[in-house]
Design a protein around this motif. Structure first.
Motif, PDB file in Angstrom:
ATOM      1  N   LYS A  25       0.881  -1.341   0.028  1.00  0.00           N
ATOM      2  CA  LYS A  25       0.198  -0.003  -0.006  1.00  0.00           C
ATOM      3  C   LYS A  25       0.822   1.159  -0.078  1.00  0.00           C
ATOM      4  O   LYS A  25       1.957   1.242   0.363  1.00  0.00           O
ATOM      5  N   ARG A  26       0.205   2.454  -0.505  1.00  0.00           N
ATOM      6  CA  ARG A  26       0.722   3.701  -0.282  1.00  0.00           C
ATOM      7  C   ARG A  26      -0.502   4.516   0.075  1.00  0.00           C
ATOM      8  O   ARG A  26      -1.325   4.159  -0.442  1.00  0.00           O
ATOM      9  N   SER A  27       0.037   5.853   0.483  1.00  0.00           N
ATOM     10  CA  SER A  27      -0.769   6.826   0.722  1.00  0.00           C
ATOM     11  C   SER A  27      -0.566   8.295   0.390  1.00  0.00           C
ATOM     12  O   SER A  27       0.890   8.545   0.587  1.00  0.00           O
ATOM     13  N   SER A  28      -1.201   9.157   0.166  1.00  0.00           N
ATOM     14  CA  SER A  28      -0.924  10.250  -0.347  1.00  0.00           C
ATOM     15  C   SER A  28      -2.070  11.320   0.373  1.00  0.00           C
ATOM     16  O   SER A  28      -2.746  12.250  -0.396  1.00  0.00           O
ATOM     17  N   GLY A  29      -2.100  11.197   1.577  1.00  0.00           N
ATOM     18  CA  GLY A  29      -2.867  12.187   2.377  1.00  0.00           C
ATOM     19  C   GLY A  29      -4.132  11.921   2.404  1.00  0.00           C
ATOM     20  O   GLY A  29      -4.793  11.169   3.135  1.00  0.00           O
ATOM     21  N   LYS A  30      -5.153  12.152   1.247  1.00  0.00           N
ATOM     22  CA  LYS A  30      -6.627  11.800   1.247  1.00  0.00           C
ATOM     23  C   LYS A  30      -6.882  10.883   0.399  1.00  0.00           C
ATOM     24  O   LYS A  30      -8.090  10.293   0.157  1.00  0.00           O
ATOM     25  N   ILE A  31      -5.755  10.112  -0.150  1.00  0.00           N
ATOM     26  CA  ILE A  31      -6.192   8.926  -0.948  1.00  0.00           C
ATOM     27  C   ILE A  31      -4.999   7.627  -0.507  1.00  0.00           C
ATOM     28  O   ILE A  31      -4.074   7.941  -0.173  1.00  0.00           O
ATOM     29  N   ALA A  32      -5.810   6.506  -0.271  1.00  0.00           N
ATOM     30  CA  ALA A  32      -4.978   5.317  -0.101  1.00  0.00           C
ATOM     31  C   ALA A  32      -4.980   4.601  -1.202  1.00  0.00           C
ATOM     32  O   ALA A  32      -6.111   3.981  -1.586  1.00  0.00           O
ATOM     33  N   ASP A  38      -6.067 -11.746  -4.555  1.00  0.00           N
ATOM     34  CA  ASP A  38      -6.863 -13.043  -4.155  1.00  0.00           C
ATOM     35  C   ASP A  38      -6.595 -14.440  -4.579  1.00  0.00           C
ATOM     36  O   ASP A  38      -7.196 -15.011  -4.375  1.00  0.00           O
ATOM     37  N   GLY A  39      -5.295 -14.447  -5.307  1.00  0.00           N
ATOM     38  CA  GLY A  39      -4.995 -15.825  -5.819  1.00  0.00           C
ATOM     39  C   GLY A  39      -5.320 -15.677  -7.293  1.00  0.00           C
ATOM     40  O   GLY A  39      -4.379 -16.672  -7.958  1.00  0.00           O
ATOM     41  N   THR A  40      -6.109 -15.374  -7.790  1.00  0.00           N
ATOM     42  CA  THR A  40      -6.562 -15.052  -9.160  1.00  0.00           C
ATOM     43  C   THR A  40      -5.940 -13.993  -9.888  1.00  0.00           C
ATOM     44  O   THR A  40      -5.930 -14.080 -11.119  1.00  0.00           O
ATOM     45  N   GLY A  41      -5.278 -13.038  -9.080  1.00  0.00           N
ATOM     46  CA  GLY A  41      -4.652 -11.960  -9.654  1.00  0.00           C
ATOM     47  C   GLY A  41      -4.337 -10.755  -8.686  1.00  0.00           C
ATOM     48  O   GLY A  41      -4.645 -11.073  -7.298  1.00  0.00           O
ATOM     49  N   PHE A  42      -3.990  -9.744  -9.127  1.00  0.00           N
ATOM     50  CA  PHE A  42      -3.798  -8.557  -8.469  1.00  0.00           C
ATOM     51  C   PHE A  42      -4.548  -7.197  -8.859  1.00  0.00           C
ATOM     52  O   PHE A  42      -4.621  -7.047 -10.212  1.00  0.00           O
ATOM     53  N   ILE A  43      -5.128  -6.222  -8.264  1.00  0.00           N
ATOM     54  CA  ILE A  43      -5.571  -5.125  -8.638  1.00  0.00           C
ATOM     55  C   ILE A  43      -5.284  -4.142  -7.622  1.00  0.00           C
ATOM     56  O   ILE A  43      -5.367  -4.483  -6.252  1.00  0.00           O
ATOM     57  N   GLN A  44      -5.518  -3.001  -8.108  1.00  0.00           N
ATOM     58  CA  GLN A  44      -5.508  -1.602  -6.872  1.00  0.00           C
ATOM     59  C   GLN A  44      -6.574  -1.293  -6.562  1.00  0.00           C
ATOM     60  O   GLN A  44      -7.741  -1.081  -7.355  1.00  0.00           O
ATOM     61  N   GLY A  45      -6.659  -1.259  -5.248  1.00  0.00           N
ATOM     62  CA  GLY A  45      -8.114  -0.643  -4.721  1.00  0.00           C
ATOM     63  C   GLY A  45      -7.840   1.085  -4.198  1.00  0.00           C
ATOM     64  O   GLY A  45      -6.829   0.934  -3.526  1.00  0.00           O
ATOM     65  N   VAL A  46      -8.616   1.747  -4.741  1.00  0.00           N
ATOM     66  CA  VAL A  46      -8.108   3.149  -4.484  1.00  0.00           C
ATOM     67  C   VAL A  46      -9.372   3.625  -3.504  1.00  0.00           C
ATOM     68  O   VAL A  46     -10.500   3.656  -3.724  1.00  0.00           O
ATOM     69  N   VAL A  47      -8.678   4.236  -2.280  1.00  0.00           N
ATOM     70  CA  VAL A  47      -9.646   4.710  -1.163  1.00  0.00           C
ATOM     71  C   VAL A  47      -9.482   6.260  -1.029  1.00  0.00           C
ATOM     72  O   VAL A  47      -8.417   6.775  -0.636  1.00  0.00           O
ATOM     73  N   VAL A  48     -10.547   6.896  -1.418  1.00  0.00           N
ATOM     74  CA  VAL A  48     -10.817   8.403  -1.356  1.00  0.00           C
ATOM     75  C   VAL A  48     -11.389   8.546   0.113  1.00  0.00           C
ATOM     76  O   VAL A  48     -12.561   8.410   0.124  1.00  0.00           O
ATOM     77  N   GLU A  54     -15.150   7.632   7.994  1.00  0.00           N
ATOM     78  CA  GLU A  54     -13.845   7.938   8.723  1.00  0.00           C
ATOM     79  C   GLU A  54     -13.047   6.494   9.115  1.00  0.00           C
ATOM     80  O   GLU A  54     -12.003   6.422   8.927  1.00  0.00           O
ATOM     81  N   GLU A  55     -13.913   5.605   9.416  1.00  0.00           N
ATOM     82  CA  GLU A  55     -13.550   4.232  10.098  1.00  0.00           C
ATOM     83  C   GLU A  55     -12.912   3.620   8.882  1.00  0.00           C
ATOM     84  O   GLU A  55     -11.964   2.850   8.990  1.00  0.00           O
ATOM     85  N   VAL A  56     -13.550   3.504   7.852  1.00  0.00           N
ATOM     86  CA  VAL A  56     -12.747   2.847   6.565  1.00  0.00           C
ATOM     87  C   VAL A  56     -11.702   3.324   6.228  1.00  0.00           C
ATOM     88  O   VAL A  56     -10.423   2.747   5.767  1.00  0.00           O
ATOM     89  N   PHE A  57     -11.529   4.850   5.924  1.00  0.00           N
ATOM     90  CA  PHE A  57     -10.243   5.288   5.804  1.00  0.00           C
ATOM     91  C   PHE A  57      -9.152   5.159   6.613  1.00  0.00           C
ATOM     92  O   PHE A  57      -8.076   4.798   6.251  1.00  0.00           O
ATOM     93  N   GLN A  58      -9.567   5.187   7.881  1.00  0.00           N
ATOM     94  CA  GLN A  58      -8.443   4.910   8.983  1.00  0.00           C
ATOM     95  C   GLN A  58      -8.052   3.321   8.713  1.00  0.00           C
ATOM     96  O   GLN A  58      -6.779   3.129   8.814  1.00  0.00           O
ATOM     97  N   LEU A  59      -8.898   2.595   8.439  1.00  0.00           N
ATOM     98  CA  LEU A  59      -8.552   1.205   8.335  1.00  0.00           C
ATOM     99  C   LEU A  59      -7.642   1.118   7.054  1.00  0.00           C
ATOM    100  O   LEU A  59      -6.565   0.399   6.982  1.00  0.00           O
ATOM    101  N   ALA A  60      -8.070   1.632   5.874  1.00  0.00           N
ATOM    102  CA  ALA A  60      -7.294   1.619   4.798  1.00  0.00           C
ATOM    103  C   ALA A  60      -5.842   2.148   5.064  1.00  0.00           C
ATOM    104  O   ALA A  60      -4.857   1.518   4.400  1.00  0.00           O
ATOM    105  N   ASN A  61      -5.549   2.935   5.868  1.00  0.00           N
ATOM    106  CA  ASN A  61      -4.292   3.732   6.370  1.00  0.00           C
ATOM    107  C   ASN A  61      -3.347   2.758   7.036  1.00  0.00           C
ATOM    108  O   ASN A  61      -2.303   2.625   6.982  1.00  0.00           O
ATOM    109  N   ASN A  62      -4.254   1.966   7.822  1.00  0.00           N
ATOM    110  CA  ASN A  62      -3.421   1.385   9.042  1.00  0.00           C
ATOM    111  C   ASN A  62      -3.365  -0.193   8.741  1.00  0.00           C
ATOM    112  O   ASN A  62      -2.498  -0.794   9.500  1.00  0.00           O
ATOM    113  N   ILE A  63      -4.176  -0.731   7.775  1.00  0.00           N
ATOM    114  CA  ILE A  63      -3.914  -2.086   7.440  1.00  0.00           C
ATOM    115  C   ILE A  63      -2.620  -2.557   7.163  1.00  0.00           C
ATOM    116  O   ILE A  63      -1.985  -1.736   6.498  1.00  0.00           O
TER     117      ILE A  63
END
Length: 430
Positions: A25-32, A38-48, A54-63
């Motif tokens: 993962k990487r983060s740029s302030g307001k976007i993670a 998942d075993g079948t492939g790789f994909i980027q998930g963008v969290v704005v 707020e709970e989901v964004f904090q989880l994305a930053n701390n996972i």
């Protein structure tokens, strides 16, 4: 809609739910930016931040790396991604938080990675190698099934050696001596007399104390055997099969080959027919290339095979080896008793022999003579002799080493990366 990463192209602009692990993962302030697998492939998930709680964004930053989750979001096309798609995340449900994952995005030594092979398999490169391996296996079954071969499974525990060597793993079979199979070939000959065209695919074992990048203690072999087929016909089948497998990987593993930085232009040229060179001419060729130490009657080593392969832009058959350095069951050339009707297929780019095959002796008296010369006595070999006694026919076969073939097609330097859990001279773990 619950789906997998490999299937997300079907759901463009739709919301899906995927079970996944965090690769990086990487983060740029307001976007993670979450790199998911998942075993079948790789994909980027963008969290704005503004699009989720707020709970989901904090989880994305701390996972943490390799934590598992169910992740929900909308699939969009993305030309910047090698995969071509990304997920705009709306929700994350943490399943298990991974702590202190040992394989971090930094350089690790080979022994460390091999000690953690059970985890190293999760990495993008190793995932790509295993997907190439899987495609070779899938294409193998397709080729032989489409050409009316019957899959037959030879035993792994045997009472005799197929190659007549001492590089066998010995065990006790109750009150008898037994060995782990080093080839299913003898049994496949019996099967060919029953079904005409057969193939096997299974593990084989060599107690060879070698540490080269081409050798494994346990490896997998594809071994076809064909009744009423002579040596030249067998060579045509071999080159058709290898060509089919290579082209199937090119067609179905584009993303994996890109991940591996494989030069696919060299693979695109792998189409039948393949060049052929006799053992006699091959000896002269390697001498011209500076290998003055090899003489007629000696087998080629890895440097010799590489030198021969450099003269061609496709796999090359080396045919008609001396009788003395080949297995007892190979049929002599009718015009030269000192060589046999056999061939090794040498892969380009220094990957060495990937296929070995021959026409088999079908004459009962000659096989009896070979038995005497190689001291093949006792009941363990009697059944094999009977194949020449009851309805013998001309027949040929070959064996393809899966791991060497994976290494060549994937462009991997060492075969230890081409099998999920390699068994090496000093490695039985994990």
């Amino acid at each position: 809609m619950k789906t997998t990463i490999s299937q997300v192209p079907k759901y463009t602009d739709q919301q899906v739910r995927i079970g996944a692990w965090l690769d990086n993962k990487r983060s740029s302030g307001k976007i993670a930016f979450l790199q998911l697998r998942d075993g079948t492939g790789f994909i980027q998930g963008v969290v704005v931040k503004n699009d989720v709680t707020e709970e989901v964004f904090q989880l994305a930053n701390n996972i943490t790396q390799e934590s598992s989750m169910y992740i929900t979001g909308t699939i969009t096309e993305d030309s910047r991604s090698p995969f071509g798609y990304e997920m705009h995340v709306s929700d994350i449900e943490l399943i298990q938080e991974a702590v202190d994952y040992p394989i971090t995005p930094k350089e690790h030594g080979t022994e460390f990675l091999m000690d953690h092979r059970h985890l190293w398999l999760r990495s993008k490169r190793q995932h790509a190698v295993m997907k190439v391996r899987n495609e070779i296996i899938r294409a193998t079954y397709q080729f032989f099934n489409d050409n009316d071969y019957v899959k037959v499974d030879p035993p792994i525990l045997t009472g005799s050696s197929a190659e007549g060597t001492t590089e066998l793993f010995h065990t006790k079979y109750f009150d008898e001596d037994a060995y782990l199979s080093q080839s299913g070939q003898l049994y496949m000959e019996a099967a060919a007399m029953a079904f005409g065209k057969v193939f096997s695919f299974g593990p084989t074992f060599r107690a060879e104390k070698s540490k080269t990048r081409r050798h494994l203690i346990e490896f997998w072999m594809i071994e076809p055997e064909m009744a009423f087929v002579d040596h030249d016909e067998s060579l045509e089948i071999q080159e058709q099969y290898v060509s089919f497998v290579v082209q199937s990987v090119l067609e179905n593993c584009k993303l994996e080959l890109q991940t591996l930085d494989r030069d696919i232009s060299k693979l695109a040229n792998v189409k039948a027919p393949f060049p052929r060179i006799s053992y006699d001419d091959a000896i002269e060729l390697v001498k011209e290339k500076g290998f003055d130490d090899i003489e007629w009657g000696e087998d080629f080593g890895a440097p010799h095979e590489t030198a021969i392969a450099e003269s061609y832009d496709k796999p090359v058959f080396i045919t008609n080896y001396p009788t003395e350095i080949k297995a007892f069951y190979m049929k002599p050339d009718p015009e030269r008793s000192d060589v046999v009707l056999c061939a090794d297929l040498i892969a380009p780019e220094g990957y060495g022999e990937i296929v070995g095959g021959s026409q088999r002796i079908d004459d009962l008296e000659l096989m009896k003579q070979r038995y005497e010369e190689h001291d093949l006595t006792g009941p363990a070999y009697e059944w094999y002799l009977e194949l020449r006694q009851y309805g013998s026919v001309p027949h040929s076969g070959f064996g393809l080493g899966l791991e060497r073939t994976v290494a060549w097609i994937a462009g991997v330097e060492h075969v230890r990366e081409t099998i999920p859990f390699p068994r090496l001279l000093n490695r039985l773990y994990p």
